[in-house]
Write a protein that holds these residues in place. Structure first.
Motif, PDB file in Angstrom:
ATOM      1  N   TRP A 134       0.836  -1.206   0.000  1.00  0.00           N
ATOM      2  CA  TRP A 134       0.000   0.000   0.000  1.00  0.00           C
ATOM      3  C   TRP A 134       0.870   1.256   0.000  1.00  0.00           C
ATOM      4  O   TRP A 134       0.621   2.198  -0.746  1.00  0.00           O
ATOM      5  N   LEU A 135       1.885   1.275   0.834  1.00  0.00           N
ATOM      6  CA  LEU A 135       2.783   2.433   0.876  1.00  0.00           C
ATOM      7  C   LEU A 135       3.552   2.580  -0.439  1.00  0.00           C
ATOM      8  O   LEU A 135       3.699   3.677  -0.967  1.00  0.00           O
ATOM      9  N   ALA A 136       4.042   1.474  -0.983  1.00  0.00           N
ATOM     10  CA  ALA A 136       4.826   1.506  -2.216  1.00  0.00           C
ATOM     11  C   ALA A 136       3.995   1.946  -3.421  1.00  0.00           C
ATOM     12  O   ALA A 136       4.542   2.481  -4.390  1.00  0.00           O
ATOM     13  N   ALA A 137       2.694   1.754  -3.374  1.00  0.00           N
ATOM     14  CA  ALA A 137       1.819   2.117  -4.489  1.00  0.00           C
ATOM     15  C   ALA A 137       1.480   3.612  -4.520  1.00  0.00           C
ATOM     16  O   ALA A 137       0.886   4.083  -5.481  1.00  0.00           O
ATOM     17  N   ASP A 138       1.858   4.336  -3.499  1.00  0.00           N
ATOM     18  CA  ASP A 138       1.561   5.768  -3.452  1.00  0.00           C
ATOM     19  C   ASP A 138       2.575   6.537  -4.301  1.00  0.00           C
ATOM     20  O   ASP A 138       3.776   6.443  -4.054  1.00  0.00           O
ATOM     21  N   PRO A 139       2.120   7.309  -5.294  1.00  0.00           N
ATOM     22  CA  PRO A 139       3.043   8.030  -6.173  1.00  0.00           C
ATOM     23  C   PRO A 139       3.916   9.059  -5.446  1.00  0.00           C
ATOM     24  O   PRO A 139       5.090   9.210  -5.764  1.00  0.00           O
ATOM     25  N   THR A 140       3.367   9.748  -4.467  1.00  0.00           N
ATOM     26  CA  THR A 140       4.149  10.735  -3.721  1.00  0.00           C
ATOM     27  C   THR A 140       5.283  10.062  -2.960  1.00  0.00           C
ATOM     28  O   THR A 140       6.425  10.536  -2.973  1.00  0.00           O
ATOM     29  N   LEU A 141       4.981   8.959  -2.305  1.00  0.00           N
ATOM     30  CA  LEU A 141       6.011   8.245  -1.555  1.00  0.00           C
ATOM     31  C   LEU A 141       7.028   7.608  -2.498  1.00  0.00           C
ATOM     32  O   LEU A 141       8.230   7.636  -2.224  1.00  0.00           O
ATOM     33  N   ALA A 142       6.550   7.037  -3.605  1.00  0.00           N
ATOM     34  CA  ALA A 142       7.467   6.418  -4.568  1.00  0.00           C
ATOM     35  C   ALA A 142       8.433   7.444  -5.148  1.00  0.00           C
ATOM     36  O   ALA A 142       9.609   7.137  -5.369  1.00  0.00           O
ATOM     37  N   ASP A 143       7.946   8.670  -5.373  1.00  0.00           N
ATOM     38  CA  ASP A 143       8.817   9.727  -5.898  1.00  0.00           C
ATOM     39  C   ASP A 143       9.788  10.253  -4.848  1.00  0.00           C
ATOM     40  O   ASP A 143      10.903  10.647  -5.176  1.00  0.00           O
ATOM     41  N   GLY A 144       9.373  10.273  -3.587  1.00  0.00           N
ATOM     42  CA  GLY A 144      10.184  10.879  -2.533  1.00  0.00           C
ATOM     43  C   GLY A 144      11.130   9.951  -1.818  1.00  0.00           C
ATOM     44  O   GLY A 144      12.003  10.403  -1.074  1.00  0.00           O
ATOM     45  N   LEU A 145      10.964   8.634  -2.022  1.00  0.00           N
ATOM     46  CA  LEU A 145      11.788   7.649  -1.303  1.00  0.00           C
ATOM     47  C   LEU A 145      12.545   6.760  -2.286  1.00  0.00           C
ATOM     48  O   LEU A 145      12.034   6.441  -3.352  1.00  0.00           O
ATOM     49  N   ASN A 146      13.723   6.338  -1.889  1.00  0.00           N
ATOM     50  CA  ASN A 146      14.507   5.424  -2.724  1.00  0.00           C
ATOM     51  C   ASN A 146      14.127   3.964  -2.504  1.00  0.00           C
ATOM     52  O   ASN A 146      14.456   3.118  -3.327  1.00  0.00           O
ATOM     53  N   ALA A 147      13.438   3.669  -1.403  1.00  0.00           N
ATOM     54  CA  ALA A 147      12.976   2.304  -1.142  1.00  0.00           C
ATOM     55  C   ALA A 147      11.841   2.344  -0.131  1.00  0.00           C
ATOM     56  O   ALA A 147      11.842   3.161   0.787  1.00  0.00           O
ATOM     57  N   ILE A 148      10.879   1.457  -0.335  1.00  0.00           N
ATOM     58  CA  ILE A 148       9.807   1.203   0.626  1.00  0.00           C
ATOM     59  C   ILE A 148       9.787  -0.305   0.776  1.00  0.00           C
ATOM     60  O   ILE A 148       9.369  -1.013  -0.141  1.00  0.00           O
ATOM     61  N   VAL A 149      10.285  -0.793   1.910  1.00  0.00           N
ATOM     62  CA  VAL A 149      10.569  -2.221   2.045  1.00  0.00           C
ATOM     63  C   VAL A 149      10.174  -2.754   3.420  1.00  0.00           C
ATOM     64  O   VAL A 149       9.894  -1.995   4.338  1.00  0.00           O
ATOM     65  N   GLU A 150      10.186  -4.064   3.488  1.00  0.00           N
ATOM     66  CA  GLU A 150      10.018  -4.737   4.773  1.00  0.00           C
ATOM     67  C   GLU A 150      11.413  -5.025   5.298  1.00  0.00           C
ATOM     68  O   GLU A 150      12.224  -5.640   4.602  1.00  0.00           O
ATOM     69  N   GLU A 151      11.708  -4.550   6.474  1.00  0.00           N
ATOM     70  CA  GLU A 151      13.030  -4.616   7.092  1.00  0.00           C
ATOM     71  C   GLU A 151      13.974  -3.607   6.444  1.00  0.00           C
ATOM     72  O   GLU A 151      13.795  -3.220   5.300  1.00  0.00           O
ATOM     73  N   ALA A 152      14.975  -3.184   7.173  1.00  0.00           N
ATOM     74  CA  ALA A 152      15.906  -2.155   6.705  1.00  0.00           C
ATOM     75  C   ALA A 152      16.716  -2.670   5.515  1.00  0.00           C
ATOM     76  O   ALA A 152      17.244  -3.778   5.557  1.00  0.00           O
TER      77      ALA A 152
END
Length: 131
Positions: free
Chosen positions: A12-30
């Protein structure tokens, strides 16, 4: 249910265009090797939240945003976008086998690590029922 919930949150977080543009990764665990900023679902815990007729879990998750910034409000817009996205997670998660009864923000913790590395941890509680 906890693992399915974690997967739903990350997707759900990774599918957000704003977050995808602003972050280099949206993942489970560091992530091991990813440039800042990145967001990870770094911890979760669950307890029984069943009813007489349904299996249920209360699941707590911690989202960790790592970024570089010399000012405390450097990523305020990104943080607001993460919070808004979590609060808009659809209750119907029938494909994953559960329904979200409630989603509640619990707390946030900010810290500085090193010279310009900042970390914000957002914790949420979800109460889910199997369907």
């Amino acid at each position: 249910m906890e693992l399915a919930f974690r997967a739903v949150v990350v997707a759900w977080l990774a599918a957000d265009p704003t977050l995808a543009d602003g972050l280099n990764a949206i993942v489970e665990e560091a992530p091991i090797r990813t440039a800042l900023p990145w967001l990870a679902l770094t911890a979760s815990a669950s307890t029984d939240w069943s009813t007489k007729s349904s299996r249920g879990r209360e699941i707590r998750v911690a989202l960790e945003l790592n970024y570089r910034g010399y000012e405390q409000l450097a990523e305020a817009g990104l943080i607001s976008a993460i919070e808004a996205r979590m609060e808009s997670l659809p209750a119907d998660q029938s494909e994953a086998g559960f329904q979200i009864a409630s989603m509640t923000f619990l707390k946030a913790r900010a810290e500085q690590r090193g010279e310009a590395l900042r970390v914000l941890v957002l914790e949420y509680r979800a109460r889910v029922l199997a369907i």
